[in-house]
Every structure is written in structure tokens, then in C-alpha cells.
Design an enzyme around this catalytic site. Sequence first.
Site, short mmCIF file in Angstrom:
data_model
loop_
_atom_site.label_atom_id
_atom_site.label_comp_id
_atom_site.label_asym_id
_atom_site.label_seq_id
_atom_site.Cartn_x
_atom_site.Cartn_y
_atom_site.Cartn_z
N CYS A 113 6.10 24.58 44.79
CA CYS A 113 6.43 25.15 43.87
C CYS A 113 5.54 24.89 42.65
O CYS A 113 5.47 25.88 41.75
CB CYS A 113 8.09 24.78 43.28
SG CYS A 113 9.08 25.31 44.81
N HIS A 250 8.95 27.29 35.90
CA HIS A 250 9.18 27.64 37.29
C HIS A 250 10.43 28.28 37.45
O HIS A 250 11.53 27.77 36.92
CB HIS A 250 8.78 26.35 38.12
CG HIS A 250 9.50 26.56 39.50
ND1 HIS A 250 9.12 27.73 40.33
CD2 HIS A 250 10.23 25.84 40.21
CE1 HIS A 250 9.76 27.68 41.52
NE2 HIS A 250 10.36 26.12 41.48
N ASN A 280 14.04 31.84 43.76
CA ASN A 280 12.96 30.77 43.64
C ASN A 280 12.08 31.11 44.56
O ASN A 280 12.15 31.38 45.92
CB ASN A 280 13.41 29.60 44.01
CG ASN A 280 12.35 28.48 43.80
OD1 ASN A 280 11.10 28.74 43.89
ND2 ASN A 280 12.68 27.08 44.05
#
Length: 323
Positions: A113, A250, A280
Site C-alpha cells: 500500500c 492512503h 482500499n
Amino acid sequence: MIRSVVRGIGSALPKRVMKNTDFEGIIETSDEWIVQRTGIRERHIAGEGETTVSLGAAAARAAIENAGLQPSDIDLVLLATSTPNNTFPASAVAIQRELGITRGFAFDLQAVCSGFIYAITTADLYIRGGMARRVLVIGAETFSRILDWTDRTTCVLFGDGAGAIVLEAAEGHGLTSDRGILAANLRSDGNHKEKLYVDGGPSTTQTVGHLRMEGREVFKHAVGMITDVIEASFEATGLTAEDIDWFVPHQANKRIIDASAKKLHIAEEKVVITVDRHGNTSAASVPLALATAVADGRIKKGDLVLLEAMGGGFTWGAVLVRW
């Protein structure tokens, strides 16, 4: 001094949208349960013919067009992904081919990520080192292909997509008023690698495997790690949270985003949120959120933008950029 300035931006999402209610026939969950714990309402899921390469190439084309450039103007194609089309060659090379680029170089970068933050930082080093003038930085993922669709704690969290920017060398004055990347800080700690990982790989199981996560452990560490690396970026530039025009974190979980913004004393109205519609998307998360805020007119030329991410490893990092 040389600065790496954002010249263009683009994004791409799969056609299929999967809402929280669509999970109710697959696993024991509900829209209320998912929204309350994550802030996610829907996500895009790649269908037949949609891959990390196809999504990444689409986002890249949009970024190049937005920059007013041609693919032949790109010196480096840098792709952040944990879900490549093939073990090798790099999916960046496949995107390079899709774009018709036959010069320069291309490679993948894997930091889960945090991948886009790592990739921007790497691109900035290549530009300031004189090895590339224009770098296409892409974050693209198809995490739906590595999910365990029977695990309700993880399968509801992730989506697919891609975002890209074109970074270009420009002359700066060494001031925080310069356009471009002003500071970047990266961290990793392999002691946490079992908290978020994929349980397979060519060298161990000879399979792709599925994503596994200790959600509470990730949450416990996330806010502290993220804010520490952001504070390091502030210290390096002399800037503060009050100087930030837009905070683009994020997009993993709205509770983590809210807690991070609160700890940094960044006002809620300055935080870009897309987790509700994208879920996500790992390395695609930050560029997708950036592209959304640029497209709707929030982020404008001259704005000071703070980017951050944390991912498996653990890896984490932050970038300060003057748009």
C-alpha cells in the site's frame, strides 16, 4: 536546484462496482457493519480482460494526455504494484509496450500500500540525479485476485484500480514555495511482516496465495507510524500542519484517516476521502484520491499537498509536494 514537478495526472477504474449489499449473499456481513468499521460503501472489481497492466496503461495514457505530452516523451515508466500480471517480466515493461514507448527504461516497485509513495520518492531521485527528465509514476492493483472471498474481515476492504502522474524536471530555487516535491521520507520494519501478507509465492508454495491480515495489529501501529514520518517531513522543510492545503492519505480505513488527521491537527475539510467509493486499492489508493481531488477542482496549482501511506512489511512513508 532541480525539482520534480507534477505535470499531469490520470486514473482508471474497472467497470464493475460492488456495493456492500452485494456481499450479503456471499458472507455474513451487512452494509452497516462495513460502513461503521471502515467507511467503505462500494469498490470497483476487475472483470474479464481487466488487469493491472490494462488499468495501469489506461491511467498512464490519461496522465500523459493531461500533461500535454506524447508517450515518446517519457524516460522512465515506474509501476508500484503487488499484483503484477506475471511474476516476470515487470508489468511496467508491459505498460511501456502498451503505450508504444521504445526508449528509456521501466521497472516495477513493490511496497504494497506504500508503493506509490515509494515510487514517487524513487522517481524524484532519478530526476534530481539527472537519469530521467520525465517519469511516469503509476500505482495499479487488482487485489480482488488475491482475496479470500470467504474471509469477511478482508474481502470487504479492497478494490481494484489505477492512478498515474507524470513527474518532470524543473528549475527550483530551494524554497518551500517551489512547485514540485519538497520532501520525502520512507520507513520499513520487517518485524511486522506477519501482520499483513499473502500466504503464497513462487519460491515457497509455487502458488499466488491469498491476503491475510491482523487488522487490529495494523490499526494499532498505523496512526503512530504515519504521523511520525509526516513530522519528519515537516522538520526537513520547516513547514507545519497549518501550512497544508490538502491531506491525501492512503485510503485504507476512514477511522485510521480520521485519527491521523486529528493527531496532526489537520482540519477535516482539508482531508481528501475516497475510501467510501474505492475501498482500499493499495498502491493505487493515493493517486486515485489525488486524481479525484484534482478533477473536482479542490487541488489547484500552488497548493501544498501532503501524501502518506502505510502497507505490508510494514512499509510507510510521506511526501510533501507543491502542486
